[in-house]
Scaffold this motif. Structure first.
Motif, mmCIF file in Angstrom:
data_model
loop_
_atom_site.group_PDB
_atom_site.id
_atom_site.type_symbol
_atom_site.label_atom_id
_atom_site.label_comp_id
_atom_site.label_asym_id
_atom_site.label_seq_id
_atom_site.Cartn_x
_atom_site.Cartn_y
_atom_site.Cartn_z
ATOM 1 N N VAL A 1 0.827 -1.049 -0.072
ATOM 2 C CA VAL A 1 0.003 -0.098 -0.093
ATOM 3 C C VAL A 1 0.925 1.267 -0.020
ATOM 4 O O VAL A 1 1.845 1.337 0.724
ATOM 5 C CB VAL A 1 -1.038 0.229 1.282
ATOM 6 N N PRO A 2 0.500 2.158 -0.872
ATOM 7 C CA PRO A 2 1.364 3.500 -0.781
ATOM 8 C C PRO A 2 1.321 4.215 0.722
ATOM 9 O O PRO A 2 0.280 4.065 1.340
ATOM 10 C CB PRO A 2 0.739 4.516 -1.797
ATOM 11 N N GLN A 3 2.390 4.668 0.897
ATOM 12 C CA GLN A 3 2.515 5.519 2.139
ATOM 13 C C GLN A 3 1.242 6.369 2.645
ATOM 14 O O GLN A 3 0.864 6.748 3.301
ATOM 15 C CB GLN A 3 3.984 6.212 2.457
ATOM 16 N N SER A 4 0.927 7.059 1.380
ATOM 17 C CA SER A 4 0.015 8.081 1.552
ATOM 18 C C SER A 4 -1.388 7.208 1.949
ATOM 19 O O SER A 4 -2.318 8.188 2.219
ATOM 20 C CB SER A 4 -0.194 8.894 0.183
ATOM 21 N N ASP A 5 -1.685 6.219 1.672
ATOM 22 C CA ASP A 5 -2.823 5.633 1.720
ATOM 23 C C ASP A 5 -3.032 4.767 3.311
ATOM 24 O O ASP A 5 -3.764 4.023 3.625
ATOM 25 C CB ASP A 5 -3.301 4.451 0.921
ATOM 26 N N LEU A 6 -1.793 4.845 3.968
ATOM 27 C CA LEU A 6 -1.746 4.092 5.368
ATOM 28 C C LEU A 6 -3.005 4.693 6.261
ATOM 29 O O LEU A 6 -3.181 4.102 7.181
ATOM 30 C CB LEU A 6 -0.313 4.359 5.823
ATOM 31 N N VAL A 7 -3.124 5.999 6.315
ATOM 32 C CA VAL A 7 -3.895 6.618 7.061
ATOM 33 C C VAL A 7 -5.472 6.831 6.650
ATOM 34 O O VAL A 7 -5.424 7.010 5.434
ATOM 35 C CB VAL A 7 -3.424 7.804 7.534
ATOM 36 N N LEU A 8 -6.434 6.268 7.347
ATOM 37 C CA LEU A 8 -7.777 6.343 6.713
ATOM 38 C C LEU A 8 -8.356 7.615 7.022
ATOM 39 O O LEU A 8 -8.017 8.439 7.909
ATOM 40 C CB LEU A 8 -8.601 5.331 7.517
ATOM 41 N N GLY A 9 -9.053 8.004 6.402
ATOM 42 C CA GLY A 9 -9.866 9.556 6.350
ATOM 43 C C GLY A 9 -8.962 10.640 6.075
ATOM 44 O O GLY A 9 -8.100 10.610 5.029
ATOM 45 N N ALA A 10 -9.167 11.696 6.378
ATOM 46 C CA ALA A 10 -8.349 12.944 6.057
ATOM 47 C C ALA A 10 -6.803 13.262 6.346
ATOM 48 O O ALA A 10 -6.530 12.541 7.313
ATOM 49 C CB ALA A 10 -9.005 14.268 6.742
ATOM 50 N N SER A 11 -5.981 13.348 5.416
ATOM 51 C CA SER A 11 -4.533 13.498 5.792
ATOM 52 C C SER A 11 -3.959 14.521 4.873
ATOM 53 O O SER A 11 -4.107 14.558 3.560
ATOM 54 C CB SER A 11 -4.012 12.089 5.036
ATOM 55 N N GLY A 12 -3.387 15.569 5.718
ATOM 56 C CA GLY A 12 -2.928 16.546 5.268
ATOM 57 C C GLY A 12 -1.493 16.408 4.320
ATOM 58 O O GLY A 12 -1.405 17.068 3.272
#
Length: 746
Positions: A410-421
């Motif tokens: 999974v890309p690092q940018s998708d590790l956090v669910l919901g909003a991500s600055g």
């Protein structure tokens, strides 16, 4: 006559003394156990707020020391003379930014070192070719509170820019800040949700107030002492802690301790109904529940310790951390809970105090048993083969869906669910600059081979530009082309000298694609392949290489550890059940259940939740937890079945075992599923996926595998299930001489 009287009086005095000693033992031992656990909990409780002091969420900290990315990360601090983590600040506007705007942005960036934790070596504002964005590189000290510093940077810059200009903080520091924010709810929200879910289930199960409190106290004190132990082991550098490991530890301890407590409470209540002495009931309950609890806990610990074989430190560290938790969960359920329940006696079950009624107990467990589990047992007796074949077929259909589970990473940018600055900033950065800006490919080579390595990188599709780290260059790096190092500023100016570390230089390749994309991973693999033939001593690292090495290590771990866990659990079951055939069948049913859980998860991940994929470690963790924990319910069932089979024959023992354990195992499964579901409140993709797989798999094990498949299959096979033990040769209905426990109440 005198001698007789003397002897008699002496005997009476001796009996009184022995009785008094026994009475004091019955008071002091439980009190001492409670005091020791309360002291441990009081000391360990405050450590919930200190976990961040000994934990790390840096991906490279968990890579094997032999990985290229790990070695490059260690050298990076020497080349840059610091171990700062870069943040990429991007300013964007729908209209073009003029020179005045860019100068104003640079001025604000220059003020950032006033924020504690921001390094002094900042880059100026770098405008994009389309003129609608400016980027800057801001170093953040590694020992700073990265989340707080990133927030402060964003707040400061947004307050200073003009209307219409958006500010985002991304890059490695931005994504680390997002992860820290995602894990921030572990101490409070996760623990609160898990405990509330368990408390509600216990209230419904026992319809009592005191008993759920005693069981929850058992779980909480086990967790406090486990956390205290793990904290100091991490402090000493023996273990590595992360937010992910911490969350799993909390859930495992609460879930396992509650499960083991349910088993003990069930035994204790049963013993109180066949004994008037609560001490005798306590001792009998401990003796009879110790083996299945120790076997269940031992199986989970053995499975978790197999993670020590992992190349990834994030996996190998989780093994002993979670094993410590399971050990204290077992210890608490077999010491603190019995002491608490002994202190309260029958009042612990108020308002449903168990009565002394041995005849009723015998009837409940025999042919005249009533209730849901007795009805199910009679259905299994009538159609065992149809039930186990139909159940197996349904599970196989579900397991087929596991082939559609995407576990390529999974890309690092998708590790956090919901909003991500950081994710939003990465997307904007990619619109105006090369996608890999701020997270370059790092290549360490001997100084003599600098140009050769640079040429390999420059001709590689997907590389925008190449530079070499240089303390002489204003930006900290000097551009490298096929003609060599380029002079600073105007033609004819001095050519900067690369920074040397033990005769090596570090090249930086700016990626055209986002650093966490599949395209970037492909570029890193191709660069490594090309350099292997031309510059064999080259080391390739950076954010993308870290992800590549992590994925490769995860796949290696999965393929190695899963078979080892199966063998270890099989051996434990063979020792426990004194059989070969029964353990083989139990493991096969649990593996089938795991496959079905993965198949159902794949459907939900792909079509309902729309997840971007899964980490290669997800099946491994799912397997460890589901097989090690799922086998618990088969252990609870089959140890009781074996106990009853010794007295009543195998087929009758299977029926009795299912009726007796039905309620407690169902309650245990609901508790464990609820606790793992609580992981879903933490907005981290990996934990959400593990939560779904394990929660669904546990319910599957509880309601289908343990309730239908295992009893029906065992009933159909009959006494041969115990092959090659002595029990496999006993005639059905034989009792009495197989074991001493044959004449005891169970």
């Amino acid at each position: 006559m005198t001698k007789t009287l003397l002897s008699s009086n002496g005997g009476t005095r001796h009996n009184k003394v022995a009785g008094n000693n026994k009475k004091w033992l019955r008071i002091l031992l439980p009190a001492l156990i409670i005091i020791v656990w309360f002291a441990g909990g009081s000391i360990g409780g405050p450590y919930f707020g200190k976990v961040s002091e000994v934990s790390s969420n840096d991906p490279t900290a968990y890579l094997p020391s032999s990985a290229d990315a790990t070695q490059v990360q260690k050298l990076l601090g020497e080349f840059r003379d610091s171990d700062e983590i870069p943040a990429v600040v991007v300013f964007s506007s729908t209209a073009a930014l003029d020179k005045t705007d860019i100068a104003a942005v640079s001025q604000e960036i220059a003020k950032l070192p006033q924020i504690p934790g921001v390094g002094a070596d900042l880059s100026p504002g770098i405008p994009s070719e389309d003129g609608r964005a400016v980027q800057a590189f801001v170093p953040i000290q590694a020992d700073a509170d990265i989340g707080a510093v990133v927030t402060a940077i964003g707040t400061s810059l947004r307050a200073a820019v003009t209307d219409g200009v958006a500010v985002h903080v991304t890059g490695p520091a931005g994504f680390t800040a997002d992860l820290i924010a995602g894990f921030s709810g572990i101490d409070g929200i996760l623990l609160g949700v898990a405990l509330l879910a368990v408390f509600i289930i216990l209230i419904l199960v026992y319809r009592s107030l005191l008993l759920p409190v005693a069981v929850l106290a058992t779980s909480l004190f086990a967790l406090c002492v486990a956390l205290l132990s793990v904290w100091w082991l991490a402090k000493a550098g023996i273990l590595i802690l992360s937010g992910q490991t911490q969350g799993i530890l909390f859930i495992l301890v609460i879930g396992a301790a509650t499960d083991y407590s349910l088993l003990y409470v069930s035994r204790y209540r049963e013993e109180l109904r066949v004994s008037t002495d609560k001490w005798a009931a306590s001792m009998a309950a401990i003796r009879k529940s110790a083996e299945p609890i120790a076997a269940s806990g031992g199986t989970v610990i053995a499975g978790l310790l197999c993670l020590l074989l992992s190349d990834l430190k994030s996996n190998s560290s989780l093994g002993p951390v979670a094993a410590v938790g399971i050990f204290f969960a077992m210890l608490s359920a077999l010491s603190l809970l019995p002491a608490l329940l002994y202190a309260f006696g029958r009042n612990a079950f108020w308002p449903r105090r168990p009565k002394f009624e041995p005849e009723v107990v015998a009837a409940e467990h025999g042919v005249h048993a009533t209730g849901v589990w007795a009805k199910l047992a009679r259905i299994i007796k009538r159609r065992p083969r149809l039930i186990w074949m139909a159940t197996t077929a349904i599970l196989l259909v579900g397991a087929f869906g596991a082939t559609t589970l995407n576990v390529s990473g999974v890309p690092q940018s998708d590790l956090v669910l919901g909003a991500s600055g950081a994710r939003d900033g990465q997307a904007i950065l990619g619109e105006h600059f090369p996608g890999g800006t701020g997270s370059p490919v790092l290549v360490v080579v001997p100084a003599a081979e600098l140009q050769m390595a640079a040429n390999v990188m420059l001709v590689q599709n997907g590389i925008e530009s190449v530079s070499v780290i240089s303390a002489d260059a204003p930006s900290g790096a000097a551009t490298v082309t096929t003609q060599g190092l380029q002079p600073m500023g105007t033609p004819g100016a001095a050519v900067p000298k690369p920074t040397l570390v033990a005769g090596d230089v570090m090249l930086q390749g700016t990626l055209e694609s986002a650093a966490d994309s599949d395209a970037a991973a492909g570029v890193v693999r191709e660069i490594r392949a090309s350099l292997a033939g031309t510059v064999p001593d080259a080391l390739v690292g950076g954010v993308t290489a870290t992800a590549v090495d992590t994925n490769d290590a995860s796949i290696h771990d999965r393929n190695l550890i899963i078979p080892v866990v199966l063998v270890v659990i099989l051996l434990i079951l063979m020792m426990l059940l004194r059989s070969i055939l029964a353990p083989v069948l139990l493991v096969m049913t649990t593996v089938l259940s795991f496959g079905t859980a993965l198949g159902v998860a794949a459907f939900f991940f792909n079509h309902i939740f729309d997840f971007p994929g899964a980490d290669p470690a997800v099946p491994l963790f799912g397997f460890i937890f589901l097989v090690a924990l799922g086998i618990d319910y088969n252990i609870f069932l089959m140890t009781r079945v074996r106990e009853e089979s010794v007295k009543h024959g195998t087929r009758e023992g299977i029926v009795r075992g299912l009726v007796i354990t039905g309620g407690v195992i169902t309650s245990a499964g609901l508790v464990l599923a609820a606790t793992f579901s609580a992981l879903g409140v933490i907005p981290i993709l990996f934990l959400a996926q593990i939560a779904f797989i394990v929660a669904f798999g546990v319910l599957l094990d509880t309601f289908i595998v343990r309730s239908l498949l295992v009893p029906a299959l065992s009933y159909d096979i009959g006494k041969t299930i115990w092959w090659p033990s002595k029990l496999s040769g006993a005639s059905e209905g034989e009792s009495g001489d197989m074991a001493p426990s044959a004449h005891h109440h169970s």
